[in-house]
Design a protein around this motif. Sequence first.
Motif, PDB file in Angstrom:
ATOM      1  N   MET A 127       1.091  -1.055  -0.501  1.00 32.17           N
ATOM      2  CA  MET A 127      -0.243  -0.175   0.271  1.00 32.17           C
ATOM      3  C   MET A 127       0.925   1.078   0.096  1.00 32.17           C
ATOM      4  O   MET A 127       0.343   2.523  -0.882  1.00 32.17           O
ATOM      5  CB  MET A 127      -0.987   0.140   1.191  1.00 32.17           C
ATOM      6  CG  MET A 127      -2.351  -0.873   0.451  1.00 32.17           C
ATOM      7  SD  MET A 127      -3.256  -1.570   2.578  1.00 32.17           S
ATOM      8  CE  MET A 127      -3.889   0.131   2.674  1.00 32.17           C
ATOM      9  N   LYS A 128       2.035   1.495   0.884  1.00 35.96           N
ATOM     10  CA  LYS A 128       2.526   2.086   0.396  1.00 35.96           C
ATOM     11  C   LYS A 128       3.489   2.792  -0.823  1.00 35.96           C
ATOM     12  O   LYS A 128       3.331   3.743  -1.528  1.00 35.96           O
ATOM     13  CB  LYS A 128       4.011   2.225   1.246  1.00 35.96           C
ATOM     14  CG  LYS A 128       3.671   2.632   3.461  1.00 35.96           C
ATOM     15  CD  LYS A 128       4.792   2.085   3.657  1.00 35.96           C
ATOM     16  CE  LYS A 128       4.171   2.347   5.374  1.00 35.96           C
ATOM     17  NZ  LYS A 128       5.864   2.061   6.524  1.00 35.96           N
ATOM     18  N   ASP A 129       4.256   1.425  -1.191  1.00 37.18           N
ATOM     19  CA  ASP A 129       4.385   1.288  -2.838  1.00 37.18           C
ATOM     20  C   ASP A 129       3.831   1.552  -3.723  1.00 37.18           C
ATOM     21  O   ASP A 129       3.582   2.977  -4.694  1.00 37.18           O
ATOM     22  CB  ASP A 129       4.323   0.075  -3.388  1.00 37.18           C
ATOM     23  CG  ASP A 129       6.078  -0.792  -2.486  1.00 37.18           C
ATOM     24  OD1 ASP A 129       6.884   0.345  -1.575  1.00 37.18           O
ATOM     25  OD2 ASP A 129       6.145  -1.563  -2.471  1.00 37.18           O
ATOM     26  N   ARG A 130       1.828   1.433  -3.330  1.00 37.90           N
ATOM     27  CA  ARG A 130       0.895   2.539  -4.066  1.00 37.90           C
ATOM     28  C   ARG A 130       1.161   4.280  -4.298  1.00 37.90           C
ATOM     29  O   ARG A 130       0.691   4.881  -4.939  1.00 37.90           O
ATOM     30  CB  ARG A 130      -0.325   1.991  -3.686  1.00 37.90           C
ATOM     31  CG  ARG A 130      -1.172   0.346  -4.811  1.00 37.90           C
ATOM     32  CD  ARG A 130      -1.200   0.000  -5.653  1.00 37.90           C
ATOM     33  NE  ARG A 130      -2.020  -1.171  -6.337  1.00 37.90           N
ATOM     34  CZ  ARG A 130      -1.210  -2.510  -6.156  1.00 37.90           C
ATOM     35  NH1 ARG A 130      -0.088  -2.393  -6.157  1.00 37.90           N
ATOM     36  NH2 ARG A 130      -2.041  -3.196  -6.832  1.00 37.90           N
ATOM     37  N   ALA A 131       0.992   4.434  -2.507  1.00 37.07           N
ATOM     38  CA  ALA A 131       0.807   5.941  -2.762  1.00 37.07           C
ATOM     39  C   ALA A 131       2.519   6.389  -2.959  1.00 37.07           C
ATOM     40  O   ALA A 131       2.075   7.628  -3.484  1.00 37.07           O
ATOM     41  CB  ALA A 131       0.877   5.930  -1.324  1.00 37.07           C
ATOM     42  N   ILE A 132       3.422   5.749  -2.904  1.00 36.18           N
ATOM     43  CA  ILE A 132       4.245   6.450  -3.425  1.00 36.18           C
ATOM     44  C   ILE A 132       4.703   6.694  -5.139  1.00 36.18           C
ATOM     45  O   ILE A 132       4.678   7.575  -5.397  1.00 36.18           O
ATOM     46  CB  ILE A 132       5.629   5.565  -3.370  1.00 36.18           C
ATOM     47  CG1 ILE A 132       5.791   6.171  -1.689  1.00 36.18           C
ATOM     48  CG2 ILE A 132       7.125   6.205  -3.205  1.00 36.18           C
ATOM     49  CD1 ILE A 132       6.857   5.273  -1.258  1.00 36.18           C
ATOM     50  N   SER A 133       3.891   5.608  -5.361  1.00 37.22           N
ATOM     51  CA  SER A 133       4.169   5.873  -7.174  1.00 37.22           C
ATOM     52  C   SER A 133       3.007   6.945  -7.682  1.00 37.22           C
ATOM     53  O   SER A 133       3.591   7.446  -8.854  1.00 37.22           O
ATOM     54  CB  SER A 133       3.558   3.931  -7.781  1.00 37.22           C
ATOM     55  OG  SER A 133       3.777   4.224  -8.514  1.00 37.22           O
ATOM     56  N   ALA A 134       1.656   6.531  -6.885  1.00 37.58           N
ATOM     57  CA  ALA A 134       0.930   7.380  -7.525  1.00 37.58           C
ATOM     58  C   ALA A 134       2.168   9.225  -6.945  1.00 37.58           C
ATOM     59  O   ALA A 134       1.406   9.914  -8.402  1.00 37.58           O
ATOM     60  CB  ALA A 134      -0.310   8.119  -6.453  1.00 37.58           C
ATOM     61  N   VAL A 135       2.305   9.653  -5.885  1.00 37.80           N
ATOM     62  CA  VAL A 135       2.369  10.630  -6.038  1.00 37.80           C
ATOM     63  C   VAL A 135       4.249  11.238  -7.434  1.00 37.80           C
ATOM     64  O   VAL A 135       3.999  11.835  -7.912  1.00 37.80           O
ATOM     65  CB  VAL A 135       3.462  10.433  -4.544  1.00 37.80           C
ATOM     66  CG1 VAL A 135       4.436  12.101  -4.592  1.00 37.80           C
ATOM     67  CG2 VAL A 135       2.589  10.815  -3.297  1.00 37.80           C
ATOM     68  N   LEU A 136       4.749   9.982  -7.770  1.00 33.56           N
ATOM     69  CA  LEU A 136       5.826   9.968  -8.783  1.00 33.56           C
ATOM     70  C   LEU A 136       5.469  10.382  -9.381  1.00 33.56           C
ATOM     71  O   LEU A 136       5.970  11.071 -10.655  1.00 33.56           O
ATOM     72  CB  LEU A 136       6.819   9.193  -8.506  1.00 33.56           C
ATOM     73  CG  LEU A 136       7.522   8.913  -7.075  1.00 33.56           C
ATOM     74  CD1 LEU A 136       8.481   7.502  -7.019  1.00 33.56           C
ATOM     75  CD2 LEU A 136       8.333   9.683  -6.711  1.00 33.56           C
ATOM     76  N   ARG A 137       4.150   9.705  -9.847  1.00 30.24           N
ATOM     77  CA  ARG A 137       3.095  10.289 -11.498  1.00 30.24           C
ATOM     78  C   ARG A 137       2.739  11.438 -11.641  1.00 30.24           C
ATOM     79  O   ARG A 137       3.649  12.186 -12.513  1.00 30.24           O
ATOM     80  CB  ARG A 137       2.154   8.971 -11.752  1.00 30.24           C
ATOM     81  CG  ARG A 137       2.582   7.534 -12.029  1.00 30.24           C
ATOM     82  CD  ARG A 137       1.384   6.391 -12.468  1.00 30.24           C
ATOM     83  NE  ARG A 137       0.232   6.765 -13.446  1.00 30.24           N
ATOM     84  CZ  ARG A 137      -0.413   5.918 -13.972  1.00 30.24           C
ATOM     85  NH1 ARG A 137      -0.845   5.247 -13.259  1.00 30.24           N
ATOM     86  NH2 ARG A 137      -1.339   7.167 -15.329  1.00 30.24           N
ATOM     87  N   LYS A 138       2.708  11.908 -10.080  1.00 30.56           N
ATOM     88  CA  LYS A 138       2.461  13.496 -10.448  1.00 30.56           C
ATOM     89  C   LYS A 138       2.943  14.660 -10.781  1.00 30.56           C
ATOM     90  O   LYS A 138       3.144  14.682 -11.331  1.00 30.56           O
ATOM     91  CB  LYS A 138       1.449  13.887  -9.378  1.00 30.56           C
ATOM     92  CG  LYS A 138      -0.399  13.068  -9.321  1.00 30.56           C
ATOM     93  CD  LYS A 138      -0.547  13.699  -7.858  1.00 30.56           C
ATOM     94  CE  LYS A 138      -0.673  12.933  -7.082  1.00 30.56           C
ATOM     95  NZ  LYS A 138      -1.433  13.333  -5.529  1.00 30.56           N
ATOM     96  N   GLU A 139       4.508  13.285 -10.129  1.00 32.31           N
ATOM     97  CA  GLU A 139       5.522  15.049 -10.178  1.00 32.31           C
ATOM     98  C   GLU A 139       5.749  14.688 -11.706  1.00 32.31           C
ATOM     99  O   GLU A 139       6.353  15.789 -12.375  1.00 32.31           O
ATOM    100  CB  GLU A 139       6.884  14.403  -9.160  1.00 32.31           C
ATOM    101  CG  GLU A 139       6.491  14.907  -7.744  1.00 32.31           C
ATOM    102  CD  GLU A 139       7.645  14.323  -6.603  1.00 32.31           C
ATOM    103  OE1 GLU A 139       8.618  13.088  -7.721  1.00 32.31           O
ATOM    104  OE2 GLU A 139       8.233  14.330  -5.501  1.00 32.31           O
TER     105      GLU A 139
END
Length: 204
Positions: A127-139
């Motif tokens: 779940m942490k990986d999913r959240a981090i991935s979403a943030v990186l995609r927005k960046e």
Amino acid sequence: MMISTKIKLTKADRTKQYIIESMSDVFNKKGYSGTSITDIEATTGLSRGAIYGNFASKEEIALAVFDFNFAKTRSAVDKMMERERSFHAKIMVLVNVHKSVNDNPLFTACGSLLYNSPDTDEISVLMKDRAISAVLRKEKTVADLIQMGMKSGEFRKETDPKQVAIAIISLLEGGLMIWRKSGDSIRMSQVIASIEALMESIAN
């Protein structure tokens, strides 16, 4: 003669999709830790056996909900960006999705499962990986738009796209987390004003 390429969903697929869509708002509002199997039963109207017959665990449902929400918002934001002509305006579309966090339906998909957790240790690695991935995609989205804006002459050529993108998304994510914990929605208006100022500073 036209051959239909529409894929027919099985009963199991339809049930899974029903559970995901039914729980999309619940997980966002209550968080992973705050959502129980009893909540899932009550929201979906399905028995515990039917739920576990389609998903191995509550975590698996939460991950599917996160993916569903993120894809839904990504699609909606992309469509809004397409209507804007300037790269500044395109970036601010993504930023302003977070502006009315109390009543913006698009925010449902932008919120991270981490925001509602009373203890981040309770959130799994997946779940942490999913959240981090979403943030990186927005960046990356913001950095790409800044890069294109630099090529078009809209933004200053000395601008560092990645650095600015990280600053913008960090402000947004930090503001969202504080709002979730404190209930202070005014902070988001202040965060967005800061991002506007940052965008103005790189404009030609």
